[in-house]
Design an enzyme around this catalytic site. Structure first.
Site, PDB file in Angstrom:
ATOM      1  N   ILE A  39       0.743  -1.233  -0.102  1.00  0.00           N
ATOM      2  CA  ILE A  39      -0.024  -0.044   0.123  1.00  0.00           C
ATOM      3  C   ILE A  39       0.933   1.033  -0.021  1.00  0.00           C
ATOM      4  O   ILE A  39       0.912   1.702  -0.704  1.00  0.00           O
ATOM      5  CB  ILE A  39      -0.888   0.255   1.366  1.00  0.00           C
ATOM      6  CG1 ILE A  39      -1.681  -1.308   1.474  1.00  0.00           C
ATOM      7  CG2 ILE A  39      -2.172   1.328   1.563  1.00  0.00           C
ATOM      8  CD1 ILE A  39      -3.223  -1.327   2.652  1.00  0.00           C
ATOM      9  N   GLY A  40       2.243   0.995   0.392  1.00  0.00           N
ATOM     10  CA  GLY A  40       2.792   2.277   0.877  1.00  0.00           C
ATOM     11  C   GLY A  40       3.927   2.149   1.489  1.00  0.00           C
ATOM     12  O   GLY A  40       3.999   1.024   2.072  1.00  0.00           O
ATOM     13  N   GLY A  42       7.374   4.263   4.230  1.00  0.00           N
ATOM     14  CA  GLY A  42       7.842   5.222   4.824  1.00  0.00           C
ATOM     15  C   GLY A  42       9.399   4.959   5.218  1.00  0.00           C
ATOM     16  O   GLY A  42       9.789   3.832   5.375  1.00  0.00           O
ATOM     17  N   ALA A  43      10.251   6.453   5.463  1.00  0.00           N
ATOM     18  CA  ALA A  43      10.437   6.111   6.937  1.00  0.00           C
ATOM     19  C   ALA A  43      10.756   4.764   7.982  1.00  0.00           C
ATOM     20  O   ALA A  43      11.691   4.490   9.227  1.00  0.00           O
ATOM     21  CB  ALA A  43      11.067   7.246   7.430  1.00  0.00           C
ATOM     22  N   TYR A  44       9.687   4.480   8.267  1.00  0.00           N
ATOM     23  CA  TYR A  44       9.146   3.619   9.428  1.00  0.00           C
ATOM     24  C   TYR A  44       8.721   2.598   9.556  1.00  0.00           C
ATOM     25  O   TYR A  44       8.369   2.193  10.036  1.00  0.00           O
ATOM     26  CB  TYR A  44       8.314   4.783  10.862  1.00  0.00           C
ATOM     27  CG  TYR A  44       9.113   6.170  11.135  1.00  0.00           C
ATOM     28  CD1 TYR A  44      10.005   5.476  12.033  1.00  0.00           C
ATOM     29  CD2 TYR A  44       8.525   6.870  10.565  1.00  0.00           C
ATOM     30  CE1 TYR A  44      10.562   7.168  12.904  1.00  0.00           C
ATOM     31  CE2 TYR A  44       9.954   8.160  10.672  1.00  0.00           C
ATOM     32  CZ  TYR A  44      10.924   7.912  11.860  1.00  0.00           C
ATOM     33  OH  TYR A  44      11.013   8.953  12.110  1.00  0.00           O
ATOM     34  N   GLY A  45       8.422   1.853   7.904  1.00  0.00           N
ATOM     35  CA  GLY A  45       7.901   0.483   7.428  1.00  0.00           C
ATOM     36  C   GLY A  45       6.984   0.212   6.686  1.00  0.00           C
ATOM     37  O   GLY A  45       6.727   1.663   5.384  1.00  0.00           O
ATOM     38  N   VAL A  47       3.850  -0.682   4.099  1.00  0.00           N
ATOM     39  CA  VAL A  47       2.641  -1.239   4.789  1.00  0.00           C
ATOM     40  C   VAL A  47       1.879  -2.224   3.488  1.00  0.00           C
ATOM     41  O   VAL A  47       1.932  -1.519   2.547  1.00  0.00           O
ATOM     42  CB  VAL A  47       1.095  -0.027   4.868  1.00  0.00           C
ATOM     43  CG1 VAL A  47      -0.477  -0.381   5.454  1.00  0.00           C
ATOM     44  CG2 VAL A  47       1.823   0.959   5.697  1.00  0.00           C
ATOM     45  N   LYS A  63       0.736  -3.818   8.668  1.00  0.00           N
ATOM     46  CA  LYS A  63       2.818  -2.593   8.926  1.00  0.00           C
ATOM     47  C   LYS A  63       3.604  -3.420   9.595  1.00  0.00           C
ATOM     48  O   LYS A  63       3.726  -4.178  10.230  1.00  0.00           O
ATOM     49  CB  LYS A  63       2.533  -1.306   9.844  1.00  0.00           C
ATOM     50  CG  LYS A  63       3.216   0.056   9.630  1.00  0.00           C
ATOM     51  CD  LYS A  63       2.939   1.029  10.585  1.00  0.00           C
ATOM     52  CE  LYS A  63       4.202   1.846  10.588  1.00  0.00           C
ATOM     53  NZ  LYS A  63       3.959   4.020  10.969  1.00  0.00           N
ATOM     54  N   ASP A 166       2.669  13.876  13.835  1.00  0.00           N
ATOM     55  CA  ASP A 166       2.975  13.189  12.023  1.00  0.00           C
ATOM     56  C   ASP A 166       1.335  13.701  11.438  1.00  0.00           C
ATOM     57  O   ASP A 166       0.784  12.062  10.309  1.00  0.00           O
ATOM     58  CB  ASP A 166       3.639  12.036  11.032  1.00  0.00           C
ATOM     59  CG  ASP A 166       3.861  12.180  10.402  1.00  0.00           C
ATOM     60  OD1 ASP A 166       3.885  13.593   9.580  1.00  0.00           O
ATOM     61  OD2 ASP A 166       4.561  11.475  10.078  1.00  0.00           O
TER      62      ASP A 166
END
Length: 327
Positions: A39-40, A42-45, A47, A63, A166
């Site tokens: 799905i997406g 980012g810097a933190y994982g 998804v 996630k 965020d």
């Protein structure tokens, strides 16, 4: 104790880690879920959209988070983060995305990190996609309803001493019925009264002045971000897009006016003279379709001094909502 302060505990302390042998007891295996697509990221994982094989094929969002391990095991700060998420889930707040499960991804090969999967309810689109797909301007009732949902979720977090940190359209999910839910608590921490945001926190367009100036912060950081999002509901485009921290501050001052010498923080390393004097812009001209009460609300959320900003609870009690109780 905040999650950030707990991370400073000694890795040799038996109370600061959970032994890797206990992982299976702490978390279920992720094998009960079938990954479908990303799905997406980012810097933190990352998804994933996934299927729950043990629950009638229910679609979920997973996630994937990589947790650095100490020599002895899982840092207690990580377990506290997960306990915090589970605590929130117990309330089943309608404007907080539901955490359904926490799983581990098996024994890591290098033993330096553990893969965890946080399993959330799946919502088809985020607010960014919703605004891009909208055929025209949103109705005032729709904007009011979505604004209330966002602030209701934020107020819930703040009432539990949690700062999201965020808030942005990508982290606000829109259900098929048009309700908004806060998601992605990868940056959320319980807070102390004098913490500082790291440079990676909060997407720059929604970043408040105190963060850009590297000052301490509190829950007001989320209120500023929400003010930017509420304006974006009217504009259907970001209110304050910029490329750097300095440009972001310049955009902010062109909107709300450059602060006076009296308002400028004494502990700020950046001098006020770095920015040219400028008056506040007319928000009514920028948001010509907005209800006058919506303008007043956003103006009082986008205030330079965090102490003078409305709280999330103040926002919910604003006439923009209380004069229109059918939310």
């Amino acid at each position: 104790m905040s999650a950030e302060s707990s991370s400073s505990s000694s890795s040799n302390s038996p109370t600061s880690v959970a032994n890797m042998n206990n992982v299976s007891a702490l978390f279920q295996t992720a094998k009960k879920y079938e990954e479908l697509n990303v799905i997406g990221t980012g810097a933190y994982g990352t998804v994933y959209k996934a299927r729950d094989l043990h629950n009638g094929g229910q679609i979920v969002a997973m996630k994937k988070v990589k947790v650095p391990l100490t020599q002895d095991g899982i840092p207690l700060s990580t377990l506290r983060e997960i306990a915090l998420l589970r605590q929130l889930e117990a309330y089943k707040h309608p404007n907080i995305v539901r955490l359904l499960d926490v799983c581990h991804g098996g024994q890591p090969l290098d033993r330096e990190q553990l893969v965890l999967f946080l399993v959330f309810e799946h919502v088809e689109q985020d607010l960014d996609c919703y605004l891009k797909r909208a055929p025209g301007p949103l109705s005032e009732n729709r904007i009011r309803s979505m604004s209330f949902d966002i602030l209701s979720g934020v107020d819930f977090l703040h009432s539990h001493r949690i700062v999201h940190r965020d808030i942005k359209p990508h982290n606000l999910l829109v259900t098929s019925s048009g309700r908004v839910k806060l998601a992605d608590f990868g940056l959320a921490k319980t807070y102390d009264t004098d913490m500082k945001l790291t440079s990676v926190v909060v997407t720059i367009w929604y970043r408040p002045p105190e963060v850009l100036l590297c000052l301490s912060y509190n829950t007001a950081v989320d209120v500023w971000s929400c003010g930017c999002v509420l304006a974006e509901l009217h504009l259907r485009s970001p209110l304050l897009p910029a490329a750097t921290d300095t440009q972001q501050l310049q955009r902010i001052f062109r909107l709300i006016g450059r602060p006076s010498e009296r308002e400028w923080p004494a502990d700020c390393s950046l001098p006020l003279a770095s920015f040219p004097p400028c008056p506040a812009a007319d928000l009514r001209a920028l948001l010509p379709r907005a209800h006058p009460q919506a303008i007043h609300l956003i103006q009082n959320m986008l205030v330079f001094d965090p102490a003078k900003r409305l709280t999330a609870l103040d926002c919910l009690q604003h006439p923009y909502f209380t004069d229109n109780p059918n939310l």
